[in-house]
Write a protein that holds these residues in place. Sequence first.
Motif, PDB file in Angstrom:
ATOM      1  N   LEU A  56       0.830  -1.208   0.000  1.00  0.00           N
ATOM      2  CA  LEU A  56       0.000   0.000   0.000  1.00  0.00           C
ATOM      3  C   LEU A  56       0.866   1.260   0.000  1.00  0.00           C
ATOM      4  O   LEU A  56       0.504   2.276  -0.599  1.00  0.00           O
ATOM      5  N   ASP A  57       2.009   1.183   0.664  1.00  0.00           N
ATOM      6  CA  ASP A  57       2.922   2.321   0.678  1.00  0.00           C
ATOM      7  C   ASP A  57       3.442   2.606  -0.730  1.00  0.00           C
ATOM      8  O   ASP A  57       3.706   3.761  -1.085  1.00  0.00           O
ATOM      9  N   ASP A  58       3.563   1.564  -1.541  1.00  0.00           N
ATOM     10  CA  ASP A  58       4.107   1.695  -2.889  1.00  0.00           C
ATOM     11  C   ASP A  58       3.027   2.005  -3.929  1.00  0.00           C
ATOM     12  O   ASP A  58       3.339   2.218  -5.097  1.00  0.00           O
ATOM     13  N   ASP A  59       1.758   2.023  -3.498  1.00  0.00           N
ATOM     14  CA  ASP A  59       0.628   2.245  -4.412  1.00  0.00           C
ATOM     15  C   ASP A  59       0.287   3.734  -4.445  1.00  0.00           C
ATOM     16  O   ASP A  59      -0.170   4.302  -3.446  1.00  0.00           O
ATOM     17  N   ALA A  60       0.498   4.358  -5.589  1.00  0.00           N
ATOM     18  CA  ALA A  60       0.293   5.802  -5.717  1.00  0.00           C
ATOM     19  C   ALA A  60      -1.167   6.205  -5.538  1.00  0.00           C
ATOM     20  O   ALA A  60      -1.463   7.374  -5.257  1.00  0.00           O
ATOM     21  N   ARG A  61      -2.089   5.263  -5.664  1.00  0.00           N
ATOM     22  CA  ARG A  61      -3.508   5.599  -5.515  1.00  0.00           C
ATOM     23  C   ARG A  61      -3.905   5.776  -4.052  1.00  0.00           C
ATOM     24  O   ARG A  61      -4.934   6.377  -3.757  1.00  0.00           O
ATOM     25  N   VAL A  62      -3.084   5.268  -3.150  1.00  0.00           N
ATOM     26  CA  VAL A  62      -3.391   5.301  -1.721  1.00  0.00           C
ATOM     27  C   VAL A  62      -2.685   6.479  -1.062  1.00  0.00           C
ATOM     28  O   VAL A  62      -1.470   6.637  -1.190  1.00  0.00           O
ATOM     29  N   ARG A  63      -3.439   7.301  -0.356  1.00  0.00           N
ATOM     30  CA  ARG A  63      -2.872   8.439   0.351  1.00  0.00           C
ATOM     31  C   ARG A  63      -2.876   8.233   1.864  1.00  0.00           C
ATOM     32  O   ARG A  63      -1.971   8.702   2.558  1.00  0.00           O
ATOM     33  N   VAL A  64      -3.912   7.563   2.385  1.00  0.00           N
ATOM     34  CA  VAL A  64      -4.049   7.349   3.829  1.00  0.00           C
ATOM     35  C   VAL A  64      -4.446   5.896   4.069  1.00  0.00           C
ATOM     36  O   VAL A  64      -5.250   5.337   3.321  1.00  0.00           O
ATOM     37  N   ILE A  65      -3.885   5.309   5.124  1.00  0.00           N
ATOM     38  CA  ILE A  65      -4.187   3.921   5.481  1.00  0.00           C
ATOM     39  C   ILE A  65      -4.838   3.892   6.864  1.00  0.00           C
ATOM     40  O   ILE A  65      -4.385   4.579   7.780  1.00  0.00           O
ATOM     41  N   VAL A  66      -5.896   3.099   6.988  1.00  0.00           N
ATOM     42  CA  VAL A  66      -6.594   2.935   8.263  1.00  0.00           C
ATOM     43  C   VAL A  66      -6.476   1.486   8.702  1.00  0.00           C
ATOM     44  O   VAL A  66      -6.703   0.563   7.907  1.00  0.00           O
ATOM     45  N   LEU A  67      -6.116   1.280   9.947  1.00  0.00           N
ATOM     46  CA  LEU A  67      -6.044  -0.057  10.528  1.00  0.00           C
ATOM     47  C   LEU A  67      -7.154  -0.160  11.563  1.00  0.00           C
ATOM     48  O   LEU A  67      -7.195   0.613  12.521  1.00  0.00           O
ATOM     49  N   ARG A  68      -8.087  -1.104  11.360  1.00  0.00           N
ATOM     50  CA  ARG A  68      -9.223  -1.219  12.266  1.00  0.00           C
ATOM     51  C   ARG A  68      -9.622  -2.683  12.425  1.00  0.00           C
ATOM     52  O   ARG A  68      -9.107  -3.559  11.730  1.00  0.00           O
ATOM     53  N   GLY A  69     -10.538  -2.939  13.363  1.00  0.00           N
ATOM     54  CA  GLY A  69     -10.995  -4.291  13.605  1.00  0.00           C
ATOM     55  C   GLY A  69     -12.470  -4.445  13.292  1.00  0.00           C
ATOM     56  O   GLY A  69     -13.262  -3.524  13.507  1.00  0.00           O
ATOM     57  N   ALA A  70     -12.860  -5.609  12.790  1.00  0.00           N
ATOM     58  CA  ALA A  70     -14.273  -5.902  12.573  1.00  0.00           C
ATOM     59  C   ALA A  70     -14.898  -6.310  13.905  1.00  0.00           C
ATOM     60  O   ALA A  70     -14.272  -6.995  14.711  1.00  0.00           O
ATOM     61  N   GLY A  71     -16.129  -5.867  14.151  1.00  0.00           N
ATOM     62  CA  GLY A  71     -16.813  -6.263  15.373  1.00  0.00           C
ATOM     63  C   GLY A  71     -16.550  -5.341  16.538  1.00  0.00           C
ATOM     64  O   GLY A  71     -16.208  -4.168  16.369  1.00  0.00           O
ATOM     65  N   GLU A  72     -16.663  -5.883  17.746  1.00  0.00           N
ATOM     66  CA  GLU A  72     -16.612  -5.075  18.965  1.00  0.00           C
ATOM     67  C   GLU A  72     -15.197  -4.818  19.474  1.00  0.00           C
ATOM     68  O   GLU A  72     -15.008  -4.001  20.374  1.00  0.00           O
ATOM     69  N   SER A 105       5.583   5.376   4.592  1.00  0.00           N
ATOM     70  CA  SER A 105       5.767   6.821   4.398  1.00  0.00           C
ATOM     71  C   SER A 105       4.462   7.605   4.482  1.00  0.00           C
ATOM     72  O   SER A 105       4.479   8.824   4.624  1.00  0.00           O
ATOM     73  N   LYS A 106       3.337   6.891   4.394  1.00  0.00           N
ATOM     74  CA  LYS A 106       2.034   7.551   4.383  1.00  0.00           C
ATOM     75  C   LYS A 106       1.412   7.555   5.779  1.00  0.00           C
ATOM     76  O   LYS A 106       1.758   6.726   6.626  1.00  0.00           O
ATOM     77  N   PRO A 107       0.470   8.476   6.042  1.00  0.00           N
ATOM     78  CA  PRO A 107      -0.193   8.487   7.350  1.00  0.00           C
ATOM     79  C   PRO A 107      -0.978   7.203   7.581  1.00  0.00           C
ATOM     80  O   PRO A 107      -1.687   6.721   6.698  1.00  0.00           O
ATOM     81  N   VAL A 108      -0.844   6.641   8.796  1.00  0.00           N
ATOM     82  CA  VAL A 108      -1.563   5.422   9.170  1.00  0.00           C
ATOM     83  C   VAL A 108      -2.347   5.706  10.451  1.00  0.00           C
ATOM     84  O   VAL A 108      -1.783   6.145  11.449  1.00  0.00           O
ATOM     85  N   ILE A 109      -3.662   5.457  10.387  1.00  0.00           N
ATOM     86  CA  ILE A 109      -4.561   5.711  11.512  1.00  0.00           C
ATOM     87  C   ILE A 109      -5.007   4.376  12.104  1.00  0.00           C
ATOM     88  O   ILE A 109      -5.429   3.482  11.370  1.00  0.00           O
ATOM     89  N   ALA A 110      -4.939   4.249  13.429  1.00  0.00           N
ATOM     90  CA  ALA A 110      -5.497   3.084  14.118  1.00  0.00           C
ATOM     91  C   ALA A 110      -6.823   3.480  14.744  1.00  0.00           C
ATOM     92  O   ALA A 110      -6.875   4.391  15.574  1.00  0.00           O
ATOM     93  N   ALA A 111      -7.900   2.825  14.324  1.00  0.00           N
ATOM     94  CA  ALA A 111      -9.232   3.062  14.892  1.00  0.00           C
ATOM     95  C   ALA A 111      -9.490   1.968  15.923  1.00  0.00           C
ATOM     96  O   ALA A 111      -9.739   0.817  15.562  1.00  0.00           O
ATOM     97  N   ASN A 112      -9.407   2.322  17.202  1.00  0.00           N
ATOM     98  CA  ASN A 112      -9.413   1.334  18.288  1.00  0.00           C
ATOM     99  C   ASN A 112     -10.707   1.353  19.080  1.00  0.00           C
ATOM    100  O   ASN A 112     -11.048   2.364  19.687  1.00  0.00           O
ATOM    101  N   ARG A 113     -11.402   0.217  19.097  1.00  0.00           N
ATOM    102  CA  ARG A 113     -12.534   0.037  19.998  1.00  0.00           C
ATOM    103  C   ARG A 113     -12.384  -1.310  20.697  1.00  0.00           C
ATOM    104  O   ARG A 113     -11.725  -2.229  20.210  1.00  0.00           O
ATOM    105  N   GLY A 114     -12.990  -1.425  21.872  1.00  0.00           N
ATOM    106  CA  GLY A 114     -12.935  -2.680  22.603  1.00  0.00           C
ATOM    107  C   GLY A 114     -11.521  -3.030  23.015  1.00  0.00           C
ATOM    108  O   GLY A 114     -10.685  -2.172  23.290  1.00  0.00           O
TER     109      GLY A 114
END
Length: 268
Positions: A56-72, A105-114
């Motif tokens: 994803l870092d090497d993919d020019a179409r991607v500007r921001v990456i989000v890391l999240r979990g399915a469910g609770e 090299s791109k911004p990576v966001i962690a969306a944390n619940r539970g």
Amino acid sequence: MTQLVHPAQSLLSEFDGFYVEFSEADSRADIVLDRPPFNVVSMKQRDQLRIVLEALDDDARVRVIVLRGAGEHFSSGGDIKGFLEASPERVSKLAWNVAAPARCSKPVIAANRGYCFGVGFELSLACDFRIATDTTLYALPEQKLGQIPGSGGSARLQKMVGIGRTKDIVMRSRRIPGAQAYDWGIATEFVGDAELESATDAMVRELLAFSPLAQRTAKKLLNDTEDAPLSIAIELEGHCYSRLRSSHDFREGVEAFHQKRKPLFKGE
């Protein structure tokens, strides 16, 4: 010529415990942990997550990456049995895999619940931003297994909150609620659980409004100077600033400011 073979060819044939969502219109990619009910992270999955982040870092179409979990829950941690079965050499590479969000090299966001325990917490700490909710619990519970964090958790945490609070979390296997994590500077934002998706979307939009080149430069500079003496950090900051002055994006930003319009950044 002999055909070259790379481990990634087999590792990426089928994702283990996660999937990737990509929206080209939004310039956004989501890596979603999905092994219900607690999204336990397997040893193979650690390798795959690293390779996916590199792709994803090497993919020019991607500007921001989000890391999240399915469910609770984001993740209750790693597959404990896997640690006993893995070789010492394999275990020694765990921190390198988990550090992939920081190297990106791109911004990576962690969306944390539970639950956000063990490697789930360590992956989040390696991201640039962490959004916590009123259901979030952060923990490094390895002491309960007769172990210590092995993928950068205690080291990254100490940089953020100091040795005293890190000892409190690591040596007592304490669970830190989202509100407390925000107060301590671990979480970047704290929202109600129902607002996690909208808060994540808002942060993605905010980051997309900036120059991709300036974002990459800022992230690398801050990572590289985290342990540098002040004089060296200021010197490197000056060199980065000087290079950006000759970029298209800086000229566009200045012209847009004077023309009272939104800039159209190209990342060049």
